[in-house]
Design an enzyme around this catalytic site. Structure first.
Site, PDB file in Angstrom:
ATOM      1  N   TYR A  82      -1.416  -1.533  10.487  1.00 48.90           N
ATOM      2  CA  TYR A  82      -1.511  -1.394   8.987  1.00 48.90           C
ATOM      3  C   TYR A  82      -0.336  -0.853   8.353  1.00 48.90           C
ATOM      4  O   TYR A  82       0.317  -1.546   7.385  1.00 48.90           O
ATOM      5  CB  TYR A  82      -2.682  -0.830   8.535  1.00 48.90           C
ATOM      6  CG  TYR A  82      -3.172  -1.078   7.170  1.00 48.90           C
ATOM      7  CD1 TYR A  82      -3.668  -2.034   6.476  1.00 48.90           C
ATOM      8  CD2 TYR A  82      -2.938  -0.026   6.205  1.00 48.90           C
ATOM      9  CE1 TYR A  82      -3.951  -2.228   5.262  1.00 48.90           C
ATOM     10  CE2 TYR A  82      -2.930  -0.366   4.901  1.00 48.90           C
ATOM     11  CZ  TYR A  82      -3.550  -1.149   4.257  1.00 48.90           C
ATOM     12  OH  TYR A  82      -4.045  -1.674   3.079  1.00 48.90           O
ATOM     13  N   SER A 130       0.844  -1.194  -0.019  1.00 48.09           N
ATOM     14  CA  SER A 130       0.035   0.131  -0.064  1.00 48.09           C
ATOM     15  C   SER A 130       0.671   1.278   0.092  1.00 48.09           C
ATOM     16  O   SER A 130       2.031   1.149   0.452  1.00 48.09           O
ATOM     17  CB  SER A 130      -0.887   0.009   1.184  1.00 48.09           C
ATOM     18  OG  SER A 130      -1.496   1.177   1.437  1.00 48.09           O
TER      19      SER A 130
HETATM   20  N1  LIG Z   1      -8.690  -0.751  -1.362  1.00 46.50           N
HETATM   21  C1  LIG Z   1      -7.892  -0.076  -1.071  1.00 46.50           C
HETATM   22  O1  LIG Z   1      -7.897   1.172  -1.018  1.00 46.50           O
HETATM   23  C2  LIG Z   1      -6.426  -0.550  -0.824  1.00 46.50           C
HETATM   24  C3  LIG Z   1      -5.347   0.216  -0.825  1.00 46.50           C
HETATM   25  C4  LIG Z   1      -4.013  -0.131  -0.569  1.00 46.50           C
HETATM   26  C5  LIG Z   1      -3.827  -1.458  -0.344  1.00 46.50           C
HETATM   27  N2  LIG Z   1      -4.756  -2.211  -0.485  1.00 46.50           N
HETATM   28  C6  LIG Z   1      -4.690  -3.702  -0.100  1.00 46.50           C
HETATM   29  O2  LIG Z   1      -5.154  -4.359  -1.300  1.00 46.50           O
HETATM   30  C7  LIG Z   1      -5.339  -5.745  -0.898  1.00 46.50           C
HETATM   31  C8  LIG Z   1      -6.672  -6.339  -1.236  1.00 46.50           C
HETATM   32  O3  LIG Z   1      -7.814  -5.570  -0.694  1.00 46.50           O
HETATM   33  P1  LIG Z   1      -8.834  -4.988  -1.490  1.00 46.50           P
HETATM   34  O4  LIG Z   1      -8.993  -3.806  -1.492  1.00 46.50           O
HETATM   35  O5  LIG Z   1      -9.207  -5.954  -2.677  1.00 46.50           O
HETATM   36  O6  LIG Z   1     -10.024  -5.273  -0.303  1.00 46.50           O
HETATM   37  P2  LIG Z   1     -11.517  -6.444  -0.255  1.00 46.50           P
HETATM   38  O7  LIG Z   1     -12.153  -6.090  -1.528  1.00 46.50           O
HETATM   39  O8  LIG Z   1     -11.922  -6.159   1.076  1.00 46.50           O
HETATM   40  O9  LIG Z   1     -10.672  -7.646  -0.491  1.00 46.50           O
HETATM   41  C9  LIG Z   1      -9.993  -8.533   0.537  1.00 46.50           C
HETATM   42  C10 LIG Z   1      -9.849  -9.791   0.020  1.00 46.50           C
HETATM   43  O10 LIG Z   1      -9.066 -10.453   1.435  1.00 46.50           O
HETATM   44  C11 LIG Z   1      -9.652 -11.629   1.784  1.00 46.50           C
HETATM   45  N3  LIG Z   1      -9.324 -12.048   3.277  1.00 46.50           N
HETATM   46  C12 LIG Z   1      -9.484 -11.049   4.418  1.00 46.50           C
HETATM   47  N4  LIG Z   1      -9.410 -11.629   5.169  1.00 46.50           N
HETATM   48  C13 LIG Z   1      -8.816 -13.112   4.937  1.00 46.50           C
HETATM   49  C14 LIG Z   1      -8.354 -14.131   5.545  1.00 46.50           C
HETATM   50  N5  LIG Z   1      -8.222 -14.284   7.062  1.00 46.50           N
HETATM   51  N6  LIG Z   1      -8.082 -15.192   5.034  1.00 46.50           N
HETATM   52  C15 LIG Z   1      -8.127 -15.220   3.535  1.00 46.50           C
HETATM   53  N7  LIG Z   1      -8.536 -14.222   2.888  1.00 46.50           N
HETATM   54  C16 LIG Z   1      -8.912 -13.332   3.583  1.00 46.50           C
HETATM   55  C17 LIG Z   1     -11.147 -11.485   1.601  1.00 46.50           C
HETATM   56  O11 LIG Z   1     -11.924 -12.516   1.345  1.00 46.50           O
HETATM   57  P3  LIG Z   1     -12.819 -13.206   2.432  1.00 46.50           P
HETATM   58  O12 LIG Z   1     -13.491 -12.284   3.307  1.00 46.50           O
HETATM   59  O13 LIG Z   1     -13.613 -14.075   1.617  1.00 46.50           O
HETATM   60  O14 LIG Z   1     -11.848 -14.124   3.070  1.00 46.50           O
HETATM   61  C18 LIG Z   1     -11.191 -10.761   0.366  1.00 46.50           C
HETATM   62  O15 LIG Z   1     -11.099 -11.623  -0.789  1.00 46.50           O
HETATM   63  C19 LIG Z   1      -5.131  -5.809   0.673  1.00 46.50           C
HETATM   64  O16 LIG Z   1      -3.847  -6.197   1.413  1.00 46.50           O
HETATM   65  C20 LIG Z   1      -5.039  -4.568   1.225  1.00 46.50           C
HETATM   66  O17 LIG Z   1      -4.441  -3.929   2.223  1.00 46.50           O
HETATM   67  C21 LIG Z   1      -6.076  -1.720  -0.768  1.00 46.50           C
END
Ligand SMILES: NC(=O)c1ccc[n+]([C@@H]2O[C@H](COP(=O)([O-])OP(=O)(O)OC[C@H]3O[C@@H](n4cnc5c(N)ncnc54)[C@H](OP(=O)(O)O)[C@@H]3O)[C@@H](O)[C@H]2O)c1
Length: 266
Positions: free
Chosen positions: A154, A141
């Site tokens: 985080y 991130s």
């Molecule tokens: N969206 C943003 O603004 C942003 C910005 C910077 C970085 N990121 C990073 O991008 C990555 C993906 O996030 P996203 O934005 O795509 O969010 P998201 O739409 O909430 O997706 C998160 C994913 O992680 C899975 N997950 C969560 N806890 C888990 C666990 N204990 N075991 C296995 N899977 C788990 C969730 O699936 P289940 O709930 O089905 O397990 C879901 O598939 C993360 O690492 C986040 O820190 C996001």
């Protein structure tokens, strides 16, 4: 899996960046192993990828904060000699002061962002370095480049991902391995991430939100060029460049202002 197509394993494939990345890899003729907790979502995505792109896609439901589930995914990787892509992407955000929060949430975040990333990267790199091909993308991130009050685990775990990925990059380069690694560092991205946190997206101006497809495109383009750190979008590139230049005391002095890029993760 028994096909001759390359195989990719995507964690956090049930939503957001992981689901979008899985679709893009399927379009590039990868078979997929899809990991997350929500088996119904994985099953639906697997069906979509199989019918739309004619690849094999298998749901692998797992809670990666649980030792037994993590070990099962690790063992599966070790058995997959065609594994050519690992996306360590599963993650979540949490706000609030460290010492006022539930320690279990802090623990789970470290297990997911640090231990799952470490163990799956280890298993995958054994397979990939032996064959001399493949790529590992660890989703970090923009938050990795700074530390602010609130949600410090985080910031800390994402900073760890950057440092860990940089170390892998240097080891692979030293060993003259063609295997690639990347730390993908998005800013605010339109996914379920902020919904899960209970953060209203309207608090951030629309122009700061990156479409998920742009994040995946930037990552794949970065892989082609062998880039270690990929920051999608010009705004966030500029912010990261500034953060790298600003002296720490100045960053600390501004830590209670709460700019749009960093107040609630991203
Ligand atoms: N969206 C943003 O603004 C942003 C910005 C910077 C970085 N990121 C990073 O991008 C990555 C993906 O996030 P996203 O934005 O795509 O969010 P998201 O739409 O909430 O997706 C998160 C994913 O992680 C899975 N997950 C969560 N806890 C888990 C666990 N204990 N075991 C296995 N899977 C788990 C969730 O699936 P289940 O709930 O089905 O397990 C879901 O598939 C993360 O690492 C986040 O820190 C996001």
């Amino acid at each position: 899996m028994t096909t001759t197509r390359p195989l990719a394993l995507v964690t956090g494939a049930s939503a957001g960046i992981g689901a979008a990345y899985a679709r893009r890899l399927a379009a590039q003729n990868y078979d997929l192993l899809l990991v997350a907790r929500r088996a119904d979502r994985l099953q639906a995505l697997a069906g979509e990828l199989a019918s739309r792109y004619r690849v094999q896609a298998e749901p692998l439901p797992a809670d990666l904060t649980k030792d037994a589930d993590l070990k099962a995914v690790e063992d599966r990787i070790a058995r997959e000699e065609h594994l050519e892509f690992l996306l360590n992407n599963a993650g979540f955000g949490a706000s609030g002061r460290f010492y006022e929060s539930q320690v279990e949430v802090q623990d789970a975040m470290h297990r997911l962002h640090v231990m799952a990333t470490l163990r799956l990267a280890h298993a995958a790199l054994r397979v990939m370095t032996a064959r001399g091909r493949g790529a590992v993308v660890n989703v970090s991130s923009v938050a990795a480049f700074v530390c602010r009050p609130g949600s410090i685990s985080y910031y800390a775990t994402k900073a760890w991902i950057n440092c860990f990925t940089e170390g892998l990059y240097l080891e692979l380069r030293q060993a003259r391995s063609p295997v690639r690694v990347q730390a993908l560092c998005p800013g605010f991205t339109v996914t379920e991430f902020h919904d899960v946190m209970g953060f209203d997206r309207k608090h951030v101006p629309a122009s700061w939100w990156t479409p998920v497809g742009q994040v995946v495109d930037a990552s794949l383009e970065g892989l082609k060029r062998g880039k270690l750190f990929v920051v999608p979008g010009w705004r966030y590139k500029l912010i990261v460049a500034l953060l790298r230049l600003l002296p720490r005391p100045l960053l600390h002095a501004t830590s209670s202002i709460g700019g749009p890029g960093f107040r609630e993760n991203g």
